[in-house]
Write an enzyme that holds these catalytic residues in place. Structure first.
Site, PDB file in Angstrom:
ATOM      1  N   GLU A   1      -2.849   3.998 -10.960  1.00  0.00           N
ATOM      2  CA  GLU A   1      -4.133   4.697 -10.931  1.00  0.00           C
ATOM      3  C   GLU A   1      -4.115   5.860 -11.921  1.00  0.00           C
ATOM      4  O   GLU A   1      -3.057   6.476 -12.139  1.00  0.00           O
ATOM      5  CB  GLU A   1      -4.451   5.171  -9.509  1.00  0.00           C
ATOM      6  CG  GLU A   1      -3.466   6.161  -8.925  1.00  0.00           C
ATOM      7  CD  GLU A   1      -3.554   6.259  -7.403  1.00  0.00           C
ATOM      8  OE1 GLU A   1      -3.360   5.224  -6.722  1.00  0.00           O
ATOM      9  OE2 GLU A   1      -3.797   7.365  -6.897  1.00  0.00           O
TER      10      GLU A   1
ATOM     11  N   HIS B 203     -12.382   1.908  -7.670  1.00  0.00           N
ATOM     12  CA  HIS B 203     -12.288   2.454  -6.321  1.00  0.00           C
ATOM     13  C   HIS B 203     -13.495   3.335  -6.019  1.00  0.00           C
ATOM     14  O   HIS B 203     -14.004   4.017  -6.905  1.00  0.00           O
ATOM     15  CB  HIS B 203     -10.998   3.277  -6.195  1.00  0.00           C
ATOM     16  CG  HIS B 203     -10.490   3.333  -4.784  1.00  0.00           C
ATOM     17  ND1 HIS B 203     -10.957   2.531  -3.782  1.00  0.00           N
ATOM     18  CD2 HIS B 203      -9.532   4.104  -4.204  1.00  0.00           C
ATOM     19  CE1 HIS B 203     -10.321   2.801  -2.665  1.00  0.00           C
ATOM     20  NE2 HIS B 203      -9.449   3.756  -2.890  1.00  0.00           N
TER      21      HIS B 203
ATOM     22  N   ASP C 180       1.069  -1.069  -4.874  1.00  0.00           N
ATOM     23  CA  ASP C 180       0.264   0.109  -5.190  1.00  0.00           C
ATOM     24  C   ASP C 180       1.251   1.119  -5.783  1.00  0.00           C
ATOM     25  O   ASP C 180       1.954   1.815  -5.053  1.00  0.00           O
ATOM     26  CB  ASP C 180      -0.346   0.616  -3.873  1.00  0.00           C
ATOM     27  CG  ASP C 180      -0.982   1.978  -4.012  1.00  0.00           C
ATOM     28  OD1 ASP C 180      -1.118   2.469  -5.147  1.00  0.00           O
ATOM     29  OD2 ASP C 180      -1.344   2.549  -2.957  1.00  0.00           O
TER      30      ASP C 180
ATOM     31  N   ASN D  96      -3.752  10.818  -1.661  1.00  0.00           N
ATOM     32  CA  ASN D  96      -4.636   9.715  -1.321  1.00  0.00           C
ATOM     33  C   ASN D  96      -6.080  10.017  -1.740  1.00  0.00           C
ATOM     34  O   ASN D  96      -6.572  11.138  -1.598  1.00  0.00           O
ATOM     35  CB  ASN D  96      -4.566   9.451   0.190  1.00  0.00           C
ATOM     36  CG  ASN D  96      -5.298   8.175   0.545  1.00  0.00           C
ATOM     37  OD1 ASN D  96      -6.511   8.170   0.735  1.00  0.00           O
ATOM     38  ND2 ASN D  96      -4.574   7.078   0.614  1.00  0.00           N
ATOM     39  N   SER D  97      -6.739   8.999  -2.246  1.00  0.00           N
ATOM     40  CA  SER D  97      -8.089   9.171  -2.798  1.00  0.00           C
ATOM     41  C   SER D  97      -9.099   9.646  -1.762  1.00  0.00           C
ATOM     42  O   SER D  97     -10.148  10.186  -2.122  1.00  0.00           O
ATOM     43  CB  SER D  97      -8.570   7.841  -3.378  1.00  0.00           C
ATOM     44  OG  SER D  97      -7.661   7.380  -4.324  1.00  0.00           O
TER      45      SER D  97
ATOM     46  N   LYS E  28       0.386  12.367  -6.981  1.00  0.00           N
ATOM     47  CA  LYS E  28      -0.995  12.102  -6.585  1.00  0.00           C
ATOM     48  C   LYS E  28      -1.157  12.368  -5.088  1.00  0.00           C
ATOM     49  O   LYS E  28      -0.177  12.598  -4.379  1.00  0.00           O
ATOM     50  CB  LYS E  28      -1.373  10.643  -6.887  1.00  0.00           C
ATOM     51  CG  LYS E  28      -0.379   9.609  -6.500  1.00  0.00           C
ATOM     52  CD  LYS E  28      -0.350   9.040  -5.098  1.00  0.00           C
ATOM     53  CE  LYS E  28      -1.597   8.938  -4.337  1.00  0.00           C
ATOM     54  NZ  LYS E  28      -1.570   7.773  -3.413  1.00  0.00           N
TER      55      LYS E  28
ATOM     56  N   ASP F  76       0.878   3.881  -7.354  1.00  0.00           N
ATOM     57  CA  ASP F  76       0.360   5.241  -7.564  1.00  0.00           C
ATOM     58  C   ASP F  76       0.128   5.483  -9.058  1.00  0.00           C
ATOM     59  O   ASP F  76      -0.564   4.722  -9.697  1.00  0.00           O
ATOM     60  CB  ASP F  76       1.317   6.278  -6.944  1.00  0.00           C
ATOM     61  CG  ASP F  76       1.325   6.180  -5.417  1.00  0.00           C
ATOM     62  OD1 ASP F  76       0.390   5.573  -4.870  1.00  0.00           O
ATOM     63  OD2 ASP F  76       2.256   6.705  -4.783  1.00  0.00           O
TER      64      ASP F  76
ATOM     65  N   ARG G  29      -6.186   1.076 -12.216  1.00  0.00           N
ATOM     66  CA  ARG G  29      -7.137   1.530 -11.176  1.00  0.00           C
ATOM     67  C   ARG G  29      -7.876   2.775 -11.650  1.00  0.00           C
ATOM     68  O   ARG G  29      -7.247   3.747 -12.094  1.00  0.00           O
ATOM     69  CB  ARG G  29      -6.347   1.813  -9.895  1.00  0.00           C
ATOM     70  CG  ARG G  29      -7.057   2.654  -8.875  1.00  0.00           C
ATOM     71  CD  ARG G  29      -6.301   2.595  -7.567  1.00  0.00           C
ATOM     72  NE  ARG G  29      -6.612   3.680  -6.690  1.00  0.00           N
ATOM     73  CZ  ARG G  29      -6.066   3.834  -5.484  1.00  0.00           C
ATOM     74  NH1 ARG G  29      -5.161   2.961  -5.067  1.00  0.00           N
ATOM     75  NH2 ARG G  29      -6.388   4.847  -4.728  1.00  0.00           N
TER      76      ARG G  29
ATOM     77  N   SER H  22       0.824  -1.219   0.000  1.00  0.00           N
ATOM     78  CA  SER H  22       0.000   0.000   0.000  1.00  0.00           C
ATOM     79  C   SER H  22       0.855   1.264   0.000  1.00  0.00           C
ATOM     80  O   SER H  22       1.762   1.427   0.831  1.00  0.00           O
ATOM     81  CB  SER H  22      -0.870  -0.024   1.261  1.00  0.00           C
ATOM     82  OG  SER H  22      -1.253   1.282   1.607  1.00  0.00           O
ATOM     83  N   GLY H  23       0.515   2.198  -0.891  1.00  0.00           N
ATOM     84  CA  GLY H  23       1.220   3.477  -0.908  1.00  0.00           C
ATOM     85  C   GLY H  23       0.972   4.256   0.375  1.00  0.00           C
ATOM     86  O   GLY H  23       1.883   4.873   0.938  1.00  0.00           O
ATOM     87  N   LEU H  24      -0.270   4.193   0.860  1.00  0.00           N
ATOM     88  CA  LEU H  24      -0.595   4.894   2.105  1.00  0.00           C
ATOM     89  C   LEU H  24       0.235   4.333   3.264  1.00  0.00           C
ATOM     90  O   LEU H  24       0.851   5.079   4.027  1.00  0.00           O
ATOM     91  CB  LEU H  24      -2.102   4.727   2.405  1.00  0.00           C
ATOM     92  CG  LEU H  24      -2.541   5.186   3.795  1.00  0.00           C
ATOM     93  CD1 LEU H  24      -2.370   6.683   3.955  1.00  0.00           C
ATOM     94  CD2 LEU H  24      -3.989   4.784   4.068  1.00  0.00           C
TER      95      LEU H  24
ATOM     96  N   ASP I  19       0.951  10.530   1.876  1.00  0.00           N
ATOM     97  CA  ASP I  19       0.722   9.641   0.725  1.00  0.00           C
ATOM     98  C   ASP I  19       0.604  10.507  -0.535  1.00  0.00           C
ATOM     99  O   ASP I  19      -0.392  10.462  -1.242  1.00  0.00           O
ATOM    100  CB  ASP I  19      -0.562   8.835   0.994  1.00  0.00           C
ATOM    101  CG  ASP I  19      -0.809   7.772  -0.071  1.00  0.00           C
ATOM    102  OD1 ASP I  19       0.122   7.471  -0.837  1.00  0.00           O
ATOM    103  OD2 ASP I  19      -1.955   7.271  -0.132  1.00  0.00           O
TER     104      ASP I  19
HETATM  105  C1  SPV Z   1      -3.376   2.556  -0.642  1.00  0.00           C
HETATM  106  O1  SPV Z   1      -3.483   1.610   0.111  1.00  0.00           O
HETATM  107  O2  SPV Z   1      -2.441   3.340  -0.610  1.00  0.00           O
HETATM  108  C2  SPV Z   1      -4.399   2.799  -1.630  1.00  0.00           C
HETATM  109  C3  SPV Z   1      -5.745   2.405  -1.334  1.00  0.00           C
HETATM  110  O3  SPV Z   1      -4.122   3.392  -2.633  1.00  0.00           O
HETATM  111  S1  SPV Z   1      -6.545   3.783  -0.747  1.00  0.00           S
HETATM  112  O4  SPV Z   1      -5.833   4.289   0.375  1.00  0.00           O
HETATM  113  O5  SPV Z   1      -7.874   3.285  -0.406  1.00  0.00           O
HETATM  114  O6  SPV Z   1      -6.616   4.774  -1.808  1.00  0.00           O
HETATM  115 MG    MG Z   2      -2.375   4.283  -2.620  1.00  0.00          MG
END
Ligand code: SPV
Ligand code: MG
Length: 545
Positions: free
Chosen positions: A118, A194, A89, A126-127, A124, A91, A163, A50-52, A62
């Site tokens: 994505e 997502h 992930d 975080n979404s 980017k 990004d 994504r 996970s990027g986060l 993130d």
């Molecule tokens: C991550 O885990 O970094 C993701 C998923 O990209 S989310 O945080 O839901 O965007």
């Molecule tokens: Mg991410």
């Protein structure tokens, strides 16, 4: 970190079969080597890089604040620690098509099974942070990135997931489906759709419309209360539990750190945190021990038996609360110095026989045996306290002996079942007290490593025949397998003698000699000191550098 169950199927193939199994599959987030290992041990078949979570464990946002190479470096630890596939992930692919190509190359080199990119713009964020303000990528540009990635992979099973952020950014379902189709045509191996809603409606609608055109992946972080069965029924292929390792560790660390701060103690938290042994286990410590046995078979297995039971009352108040071996000279105890000398010679196992003020012998890394009769009994009564520690290769030594390093090193090179160290310098000015005179089959002719000289007697006085002794026994001997057996059977015999409690190591040596057992001699020329008196302590300065 040890791989717990090396699988023969490549990680790329494993991830591909997860995506294409036709069943609902799950992968869990990890963000470093130990969390990846925990995910695998829990039983998961794959890991979400996970990027986060990766940025959080670095303590940054993130928002591509950690460089992509820092991310890839961490993935390498995660991959080394595990045998299940990692889906990164990735990004936006960290730039344009060209950055994407290099990313895929570097991921394959580190055995990462796939990457999800994505359709946002670099850098980017975080979404779930102001999702609808986030600019999304041009469809064609993103398709080019997918193609570039697919063209640059060398393993056919490496996976690229596209994504779609259209729902997050407020572009609607039609745009999401249009993009999914375009990315599918561009060669994406799967689509991650997502959503930031707390209900799964968007996802379920998308899944219905998508109708299994390619594997479908979801991240139910926000719609977490949806029963998993709903995803199964909707024909979803892969669920990513995207951040639950980093969140569980943060929750635990916050709680525990607060408790330790407030209680100024760690006693209450001890039972609620992982043991240090558990960490060793996760790190694969057992495998390293096995490897050491295999590859370091030359490592010394010599055991030191150290006699340190006597007080040394000649040293008066210096030994009021500790035995002679624990007197400090130049800031270190005699016994501490001896242990250092043993370690330098590769001897790491030591048994110390304590008696007088036994509690004061508190050095780390020793086995301690106690001779309760130390006041009335002599050296052999101490020696038998360590009989269970006897080894087929051992050094028996007095705990108050100071000596130059080379003496022990050379003793270990000398042949013989029992070898005693004899100082042939009879004019050695360091000798005090009542030394043990050694009578030998041949005097020292100063040729290095004289062979086949044997001990004929050890005596605390010059013997009646007035033969000149060959030197002093310094209180150190090497014993090998057969020598150990001779000593054990001699000790068994002597134990039944009424004067056993008076017997010393020289008495043991003399008995062995009388029984015809060869006791070899290794000659030295000074450079040792047995601390018996206050004068000796002054002389000990020579040994404290
Ligand atoms: C991550 O885990 O970094 C993701 C998923 O990209 S989310 O945080 O839901 O965007
Ligand atoms: Mg991410």
């Amino acid at each position: 970190m040890a791989k717990i169950s090396p699988k023969k199927i490549s990680k790329c193939k494993q991830l591909r079969s997860l995506l294409e199994s036709g069943e609902l599959e799950f992968i869990l987030e990890a963000h470093n080597g130990v969390s990846a290992s925990i995910v695998e041990r829990a039983g998961f078949k794959g890991i979400w890089g996970s990027g986060l979570a990766l940025s959080a464990q670095f303590g940054v946002r993130d928002s591509n604040e950690a460089s992509w190479t820092q991310v890839v470096d961490m993935l390498e630890f995660m991959s080394d620690a595990t045998s299940i596939p990692i889906l990164l992930d990735g990004d936006t692919g960290y730039g344009n098509f060209n950055n994407m190509r290099r990313l895929v190359k570097k991921l394959e080199q580190r055995d990462i099974a796939g990457v999800c990119i994505e359709d946002k713009q670099f850098p980017k964020t975080n979404s779930f942070i102001d999702g609808n303000k986030q600019p999304i990528a041009e469809i064609d540009e993103f398709c080019g990135k997918i193609k570039a990635g697919k063209d640059s992979q060398t393993d056919d099973d490496f996976t690229i997931i596209a994504r779609i952020e259209a729902l997050i950014a407020g572009w609607g379902m039609d745009e999401a489906l249009k993009r999914a189709e375009a990315y599918h045509q561009a060669g994406a191996d799967g689509i991650l759709i997502h959503s930031k809603l707390s209900r799964p409606d968007e996802i379920l609608t998308f899944a219905k419309e998508w109708a299994g055109r390619s594997p479908l992946v979801i991240v139910p972080t926000k719609y977490y209360s949806t029963p998993t069965e709903a995803f199964r029924k909707a024909g979803i292929d892969l669920v990513i539990w995207a951040n639950h390792m980093v969140r569980s560790s943060i929750a635990s660390m916050e709680k525990i750190s607060q408790e330790i701060l407030e209680s100024e103690s760690i006693v209450d938290v001890e039972d609620r945190i992982a043991t240090v042994d558990h960490i060793f286990n996760l790190q694969g410590a057992a495998e390293l021990s096995q490897a050491q046995e295999r590859y370091l078979s030359q490592q010394s297995d010599i055991h030191a038996i150290i006699l340190a039971a006597s007080r040394g009352s000649e040293l008066h108040e210096l030994t009021h609360d500790k035995p002679k071996a624990m007197i400090s000279i130049g800031g270190k105890t005699l016994l501490g110095r001896l242990m250092e000398g043993l370690k330098k010679a590769g001897i790491n196992k030591s048994t110390v026989i304590a008696g007088y003020q036994a509690d004061s012998i508190n050095l780390a890394g020793i086995e301690k045996r106690i001779n309760k009769d130390f006041e009335t009994a002599s050296e052999l009564s101490s020696l038998i306290c360590a009989q269970n520690d006897f080894n087929d290769d051992m050094v028996v030594v007095y705990g108050d002996l100071l000596f130059r390093e080379y003496i022990l090193r050379d003793l270990l090179e000398t042949k013989g079942e029992i070898v005693v160290v004899v100082d042939s310098a009879l004019d050695n000015p360091n000798i005090s007290g009542s030394p043990d005179y050694a009578y030998c089959s041949q005097d020292d002719d100063r040729s290095p490593f004289m062979q086949d000289v044997t001990l004929t007697q050890v005596s605390s006085s010059v013997n009646e025949s007035n033969k000149k002794p060959s030197g002093y026994w310094i209180g150190m001997m090497r014993v090998r397998k057969q020598g150990r057996e001779w000593i054990e059977s001699t000790l068994d015999e002597l134990k039944s003698e009424s004067n056993f409690n008076e017997l010393t190591l020289p008495d043991l040596l003399n008995h062995l000699i009388q029984q015809g057992k060869p006791v070899n001699v290794h000659y030295i020329d000074g450079h040792w000191l047995d601390v018996n008196s206050l004068d000796d302590i002054n002389r000990a300065g020579n040994f404290t550098n």
